[in-house]
Design an enzyme around this catalytic site. Structure first.
Site, PDB file in Angstrom:
ATOM      1  CB  SER A 145       5.079  -2.440  -0.996  1.00 47.85           C
ATOM      2  OG  SER A 145       4.123  -2.084  -1.959  1.00 47.85           O
TER       3      SER A 145
ATOM      4  CG  ASP B  20       6.255   6.960  -3.178  1.00 49.83           C
ATOM      5  OD1 ASP B  20       7.144   7.526  -2.510  1.00 49.83           O
ATOM      6  OD2 ASP B  20       6.392   5.840  -3.701  1.00 49.83           O
TER       7      ASP B  20
ATOM      8  CG  ASP C 186      -0.748  -1.727  -9.673  1.00 48.85           C
ATOM      9  OD1 ASP C 186      -1.581  -2.508 -10.171  1.00 48.85           O
ATOM     10  OD2 ASP C 186      -0.362  -1.808  -8.499  1.00 48.85           O
TER      11      ASP C 186
ATOM     12  NE  ARG D 235      -3.571  -0.354  -8.982  1.00 45.80           N
ATOM     13  CZ  ARG D 235      -3.577   0.002  -7.701  1.00 45.80           C
ATOM     14  NH1 ARG D 235      -4.666   0.554  -7.176  1.00 45.80           N
ATOM     15  NH2 ARG D 235      -2.530  -0.181  -6.924  1.00 45.80           N
TER      16      ARG D 235
HETATM   17  N1  ARG Z   1       1.166  -8.302  -7.834  1.00 52.96           N
HETATM   18  C1  ARG Z   1      -0.162  -7.858  -7.737  1.00 52.96           C
HETATM   19  C2  ARG Z   1      -0.622  -7.298  -9.050  1.00 52.96           C
HETATM   20  O1  ARG Z   1       0.165  -7.041  -9.881  1.00 52.96           O
HETATM   21  C3  ARG Z   1      -0.365  -6.889  -6.591  1.00 52.96           C
HETATM   22  C4  ARG Z   1       0.230  -5.532  -6.815  1.00 52.96           C
HETATM   23  C5  ARG Z   1       0.038  -4.624  -5.652  1.00 52.96           C
HETATM   24  N2  ARG Z   1       0.244  -3.281  -6.053  1.00 52.96           N
HETATM   25  C6  ARG Z   1       0.877  -2.376  -5.304  1.00 52.96           C
HETATM   26  N3  ARG Z   1       1.021  -1.192  -5.823  1.00 52.96           N
HETATM   27  N4  ARG Z   1       1.354  -2.661  -4.129  1.00 52.96           N
HETATM   28  O2  ARG Z   1      -1.775  -7.111  -9.278  1.00 52.96           O
END
Ligand code: ARG
Length: 404
Positions: free
Chosen positions: A174, A14, A123, A94
Site C-alpha cells: 500500500s 477502492d 488518514d 490531508r
Molecule cells: N503512516 C503514515 C501516516 O500515517 C503514512 C500513511 C500512508 N497512508 C496511506 N493511505 N497509505 O501518515
C-alpha cells in the site's frame, strides 16, 4: 434529482469502486476530485477512469504550490518530524485535501463528501476532523470503511461493473506519495524483523549502487525557507523535486519506522523522503548557527508538539495557529547557506554560513586572535559550582558513590 457527493479520488481500486457503490447504496451522483500534491501521476488517465466508472464529473486540482507554501515549508521551519523518523508527507497533505474537498462541495452544492480510507489508519481521522472543522454541516462517507468487502470481493465488484482493475492491485504494498515523501506498507513489511526488499524503493537507489563519487549540494535559506540550490534560485516545487532526484540518486532518504498510529496500533512503515530529510537536516544546521542555545532548546519542544499535532489530524486548531506564530518568529534570523555531502546512502552537513551567524571565530579559536577572556573563568566556575558544593557538603553524593 439525487444529491451530490465529492469523492477524493486517487484512481486506485477502492476509490474507483466507491464511485459505483455511492450511487448504488446512497443514490448519490459522484463528482470525483483528484488532487495533485506532486505524486506524478497521469491525471488525464485518472479523469477518464473516473468518468468511465460512472462519475458525473471528474475534477483535477493542481495543489503542488499550495502544498509546498502552506504545509511543507511551515513544517520544515518547525523542524517537524514524527517520532524522530517520519517527515509527515501523508499527514501534511490531508488537511489540504480536506480543504479542497470542502471548497468543491460548496461550489457544486454537494451535501456529502467521501474518502477512500479504511477504518484502521490515521488518514480517516485527519480527513474527518479537518472536514468537520471547516464545514460541520457536511455529511462524510467512507465507503471502504463501511462496505465490509475483502480485497477479492472488491475486485469482483469492480469486474462486475466493468471498472478496470489496475495492475498495481497485484502489488502487495500500500503506497502513498507526494512531493514530501513516499510511504510503503503491507506485504512482507508487516513482519518487523524482515528487511524491506529492494523492490519497495522507487525514489532512492540502493546505497550500494550509488555513485562512487560524492556530490556536494549547497542549499540557500531565507528566513527558514529554502530558496536556492548551488546558488540558483528555485521555486519551492522545483527545489524539492531537484533534491528528491539528487539525494535519491545517492541512496539518501530511506526510513524504516515502527510507528505509533493515532488509532492505537503500532505499524511498520517504510518511507522514502530524500528531499525532506536533507532539507530538515540542513535547516537544523542553519538554526544551530543562527539561534541562541535557549531558543534552540525551546524550539525542539515546539517541534515535537507541532509534529504530533500534524500527525494527529489537528491542523485546523488554535494551538496550531499559536505554534505557527512562534515558529515564524523564530525564523527571522535563519538566513544563510548549508553545504551537504551526499555519498552512498548518507547525507552529512559539511559547512554552513550566515550573515546572522552567532559563531564567533574570535571567541572560538585556540590560535592567535583569541578574544575569550580566560581570566574570567575561575570566577564563573566558582559561582556556577556553588549550589553543587553546598549540597554535596550538606547531603553527600550518595547516588553517585562508586561501590567497591
Ligand atoms: N503512516 C503514515 C501516516 O500515517 C503514512 C500513511 C500512508 N497512508 C496511506 N493511505 N497509505 O501518515
Amino acid at each position: 434529482m439525487s444529491d451530490k457527493v465529492i469523492l477524493a479520488y486517487s484512481g486506485g481500486l477502492d476509490t474507483s469502486v466507491a464511485i459505483k457503490w455511492l450511487k448504488e447504496k446512497y443514490n448519490l451522483d459522484v463528482i470525483t476530485l483528484t488532487i495533485d500534491v506532486g505524486n506524478e501521476r497521469d491525471f488525464s488517465a485518472i479523469r477518464e477512469k473516473a468518468l468511465k466508472a460512472g462519475a458525473l464529473k471528474a475534477l483535477v486540482a493542481d495543489a503542488k504550490e499550495l502544498f509546498v507554501n502552506h504545509f511543507i515549508f511551515p513544517a520544515l521551519q518547525a523542524d517537524a518530524i514524527y517520532e524522530e523518523l517520519y517527515p509527515l508527507a501523508t499527514a501534511l497533505s490531508r488537511p489540504l485535501m480536506a480543504k479542497l474537498l470542502v471548497d468543491a462541495a460548496l461550489e457544486a452544492g454537494a451535501s456529502v463528501v467521501a474518502h477512500g480510507c479504511t477504518g484502521k489508519g490515521n488518514d480517516q481521522v485527519r480527513f474527518e476532523v479537518s472536514i468537520s472543522a471547516l464545514s460541520p454541516g457536511l455529511k462524510i462517507i467512507a465507503p471502504a470503511r463501511e462496505w465490509g468487502m475483502t480485497r477479492e470481493q472488491t475486485i469482483n465488484y469492480a469486474q462486475r461493473y466493468g471498472i478496470p482493475v489496475p495492475i498495481t492491485v497485484a502489488s502487495p504494498y500500500s503506497i502513498d506519495e507526494n512531493l514530501w515523501g513516499r510511504s510503503i506498507e503491507c506485504g512482507v513489511l508487516e513482519d518487523p524483523w524482515v528487511e524491506s526488499p529492494e523492490e519497495v524503493f522507487t525514489w532512492t537507489r540502493s546505497p550500494s549502487q550509488a555513485p562512487d563519487i560524492p556530490d556536494y549540494v549547497e542549499i540557500g535559506f531565507d528566513k527558514g525557507i529554502p530558496v536556492a540550490i548551488d546558488g540558483q534560485e528555485l521555486d519551492g516545487v522545483s527545489l524539492i523535486q531537484r533534491l528528491n532526484e539528487l539525494a535519491g540518486r545517492h541512496g539518501v532518504g530511506r526510513v524504516d519506522h515502527l510507528e505509533n498510529r493515532l488509532v492505537g496500533i503500532k505499524s511498520r512503515e517504510i518511507y522514502e523522503a530524500p528531499a525532506a530529510l536533507v532539507l530538515l537536516q540542513a535547516h537544523r544546521a542553519l538554526e544551530a548557527m543562527t539561534l541562541a542555545k535557549d531558543q534552540l532548546r525551546f524550539k525542539q519542544r515546539v517541534a515535537q508538539e507541532y509534529a504530533d499535532l500534524i500527525y494527529n489530524g489537528l491542523w485546523f486548531t488554535s494551538l496550531h495557529q499559536d505554534l505557527t506564530a512562534y515558529v515564524k518568529s523564530s525564523q527571522r534570523s535563519v538566513t544563510g547557506a548549508v553545504r551537504l555531502k551526499l555519498f552512498k546512502g548518507s547525507s552529512n552537513v559539511v559547512g554552513r554560513k550566515s550573515p546572522n551567524s552567532l559563531y564567533s571565530y574570535g571567541l572560538a579559536t585556540y590560535d592567535k586572535g583569541d578574544e575569550f577572556d580566560q581570566s574570567a573563568s575561575p570566577g564563573f566556575i566558582h559561582i556556577w559550582g556553588l549550589p553543587v558544593r553546598t549540597q554535596a557538603q550538606v547531603q553527600g553524593i550518595s547516588t553517585l558513590e562508586i561501590k567497591k
